[in-house]
Each structure stands twice: as structure tokens, then as C-alpha cells.
Design an enzyme around this catalytic site. Structure first.
Site, PDB file in Angstrom:
ATOM      1  N   LEU A 133     -46.351 -34.576  70.170  1.00 36.15           N
ATOM      2  CA  LEU A 133     -45.344 -33.717  70.771  1.00 36.15           C
ATOM      3  C   LEU A 133     -44.455 -33.206  69.649  1.00 36.15           C
ATOM      4  O   LEU A 133     -44.224 -33.904  68.660  1.00 36.15           O
ATOM      5  CB  LEU A 133     -44.489 -34.490  71.786  1.00 36.15           C
ATOM      6  CG  LEU A 133     -45.199 -35.084  73.009  1.00 36.15           C
ATOM      7  CD1 LEU A 133     -44.217 -35.927  73.817  1.00 36.15           C
ATOM      8  CD2 LEU A 133     -45.801 -33.990  73.877  1.00 36.15           C
ATOM      9  N   ASP A 134     -43.940 -31.978  69.798  1.00 37.64           N
ATOM     10  CA  ASP A 134     -42.990 -31.467  68.822  1.00 37.64           C
ATOM     11  C   ASP A 134     -41.804 -32.421  68.705  1.00 37.64           C
ATOM     12  O   ASP A 134     -41.460 -33.135  69.656  1.00 37.64           O
ATOM     13  CB  ASP A 134     -42.471 -30.093  69.242  1.00 37.64           C
ATOM     14  CG  ASP A 134     -43.551 -29.020  69.193  1.00 37.64           C
ATOM     15  OD1 ASP A 134     -44.564 -29.235  68.510  1.00 37.64           O
ATOM     16  OD2 ASP A 134     -43.368 -27.970  69.841  1.00 37.64           O
ATOM     17  N   LYS A 135     -41.162 -32.402  67.559  1.00 38.85           N
ATOM     18  CA  LYS A 135     -40.010 -33.274  67.324  1.00 38.85           C
ATOM     19  C   LYS A 135     -38.988 -33.176  68.442  1.00 38.85           C
ATOM     20  O   LYS A 135     -38.490 -34.189  68.940  1.00 38.85           O
ATOM     21  CB  LYS A 135     -39.360 -32.907  65.986  1.00 38.85           C
ATOM     22  CG  LYS A 135     -38.078 -33.672  65.678  1.00 38.85           C
ATOM     23  CD  LYS A 135     -37.442 -33.210  64.384  1.00 38.85           C
ATOM     24  CE  LYS A 135     -36.125 -33.926  64.115  1.00 38.85           C
ATOM     25  NZ  LYS A 135     -35.470 -33.467  62.865  1.00 38.85           N
TER      26      LYS A 135
END
Length: 320
Positions: A133-135
Site C-alpha cells: 500500500l502507498d505510504k
């Protein structure tokens, strides 16, 4: 290089003087590891005397990423067994180490939690990581503890749910109200030619990306011209930034998305003061991995997990 001096010189000293990029100590290590030869003969003694006219060759090994260290970082673990760990990732936590984020990642926390049991298939930087997942995206993520689990889960993620085994749904708060309220976004996505840190919908030479979306409710509810909407998305493919790119492409970027939502920055003026304050404190794109379903890699049992909308997104939706 060729030693052009008038007298014999120590090998490490000669190399240290000839290079502006590497220290004498670095060359001493390379020599001891067998990466230096003189006139075709491997030399492992740094004090070896190099005669004038000798040819010295150095084979610089490729730089290796540092091995992540265990770090005591709290994790919200929603399920764990001998094969997998399912984590509810908070926004702001990077999944695996990389430039600018070599510490403080989910991988560092998992190493501390799981020890040496994480699957090695993901490589030194990504042990156990099957998907990411993106940060600044919160929500559910599954990690493999064994190579067997890693292979089985990777196969399911490669199919992206088309065979019925994997299911991933996300909740997003977007500007405006998508019309139609339910639909499929089917495009090519590629690296942006204008900005290399961004992805973009492409006319050709991209990878196919399919997102199913459904408007859960307009915000504020019951209005004819909603300033924002709560939208549920289901992925049929898994491209980088896919949901963010696709929703921006149809004119409804995510609130808080500074990369893909800059065209709607002025829309914040349409919010009431409480909602504007909530958006200002969000500090991320309003995207949450709500549900995750897959077959257990060892037993084949269908598993399903759900994560409630996190407090920052819930507060934003309520204030709007």
C-alpha cells in the site's frame, strides 16, 4: 589502470591515490575480497608492491541494499498463524525500505515481530511482502511468513480476483459526485512523461488497469450538488497509484491527494470551516484499504477481513 610511477608502490596506496571516488580503506576491503588483480593475477594482499608498468584492474561489485534491521514498532495485527500475518497498516507507515526510508518501515517492524520466519522470496528489502500500500494509504495488507505462502499468495494477487479467490475493496473520499454513481474505469496506465514521480492514463504503451467504483453516499448526504462523496473501489488489476489515477481521470480526485488532486485545490473553499480544518489536518490522500479476502495459502480456506474507516477519514466525512 597502469602504474606509471618510477618506483614500486603498495597496491592499496596506489589505488587510493588514483581514485577520487573511493578511499584507501575501501580498496583494502576490495583487495581482501579478491576484486583486484595485477597483470592478470588476483592479489589479496593490500601491501603487495606493484612494479612500474604493471596493469591493475579493479572489479567493483554492485552496491547492495542494506539489510533491514528489526525495530520495535507497534503493529495492529488482525490475524496471524504459521503461514501469514494480516496487518491493518496506519497511514504514514512505509511498507518496505527504500531510498529515503531505510528504517521505520513495516518490514522493520515485521522482522522484530516474526524473527527469521518471514519468507525470503521478496528479497533482502522486502521479506514476506506480497503486495503493498502507498505510504499514506491505510488499511489491510497480508504478509507471507513462509516461501510456500509467498508463492501461493503471489499467484492469487497476480490474478487480481479474476478467478474468484482474491478480493480487495477500498474506501475513498473524492471531490464531487461521480456520474454515473456506479461504473468501471478501464484504461492504460503508464509513467507520466511530464512528471516521472506520477503515473498517468495513457493512450498507448501502458498497462491495462481496471477499477470498479460505486458511490456509497454523497457528502453532505441528501444534497443535490454534493461537494464530495464516499466511494468504494474494487480492483481488477493492481497498478501503481491505480485508484488515485483513475478517480482523478474521471474528474473526481481524492481529497488530500497533493499529487493527483492539485486541479481541485480550490474546492476546499466549498467546505464548511470545520471540514476545511479536518481536511487540513488529514495530511494524506483519503484512501483506505477496507476489505481483503483470499484463500489461505496452506488450507485453501476462504478468509476475509474488514477494517473500519480510520478516525481521520471518518472525521472528515462527518464534518463535510
Amino acid at each position: 589502470m597502469t602504474h606509471d610511477g618510477p618506483t614500486a608502490e603498495r597496491l592499496d596506496k596506489l589505488l587510493g591515490q588514483a581514485s577520487v571516488d573511493h578511499s584507501r580503506a575501501r580498496f583494502q576491503m576490495l583487495i581482501s575480497q579478491g576484486h583486484v588483480n595485477v597483470d592478470g593475477t588476483s592479489i589479496v594482499d593490500a601491501s603487495f608492491k606493484v612494479k612500474p608498468g604493471s596493469v591493475v584492474c579493479v572489479a567493483l561489485p554492485e552496491a547492495e541494499d542494506p539489510k533491514p534491521l528489526a525495530e520495535d514498532i507497534a503493529l495492529n495485527i488482525v490475524h496471524e498463524d504459521s503461514q501469514i500475518v494480516v496487518v491493518d497498516k496506519p497511514a504514514g507507515l512505509v511498507v518496505h525500505p527504500g531510498p529515503g526510508n531505510w528504517t521505520g518501515t513495516l518490514v522493520n517492524a515485521l522482522i522484530a515481530h516474526c524473527g527469521d520466519s518471514l519468507s525470503g522470496i521478496g528479497g533482502v528489502k522486502r521479506p514476506g511482502i506480497v503486495h503493498r500500500l502507498d505510504k499514506e494509504t491505510s488499511g489491510l495488507l497480508v504478509v507471507a511468513k513462509t516461501d510456500k505462502a509467498h508463492r501461493a499468495l503471489s499467484e492469487q494477487f497476480a490474478a487480481h480476483g479474476r478467478d474468484g479467490r482474491l478480493s480487495r475493496q477500498y474506501l475513498a473520499i473524492v471531490w464531487g459526485e461521480p456520474q454515473p454513481r456506479r461504473g468501471i474505469i478501464d484504461t492504460l496506465i503508464a509513467r507520466s512523461t511530464a512528471n516521472r514521480i506520477k503515473m498517468a492514463v495513457a493512450k498507448s504503451a501502458g498497462r491495462r488497469a481496471i477499477t470498479h467504483y460505486e458511490t456509497v453516499r454523497p457528502l453532505p448526504a441528501g444534497t443535490g450538488d454534493a461537494v464530495a462523496s464516499l466511494v468504494r473501489c474494487q480492483l481488477e488489476t493492481g497498478r501503481t497509484h491505480q485508484i488515485r489515477v483513475h478517480l482523478a481521470h474521471i474528474g473526481h480526485p481524492l481529497l488530500g491527494d497533493r499529487v493527483y488532486g492539485s486541479s481541485h485545490a480550490a474546492s476546499a473553499n466549498k467546505l464548511n470551516p470545520a471540514a476545511r480544518a479536518s481536511l487540513a489536518s488529514l495530511s494524506r490522500q483519503a484512501l483506505h484499504a477496507e476489505t481483503l479476502g483470499f484463500e489461505h495459502p496452506e488450507t485453501g480456506e476462504p478468509m476475509s477481513f474488514r477494517s473500519a474507516l480510520p478516525e481521520d477519514m471518518r472525521d472528515l466525512a462527518e464534518k463535510i
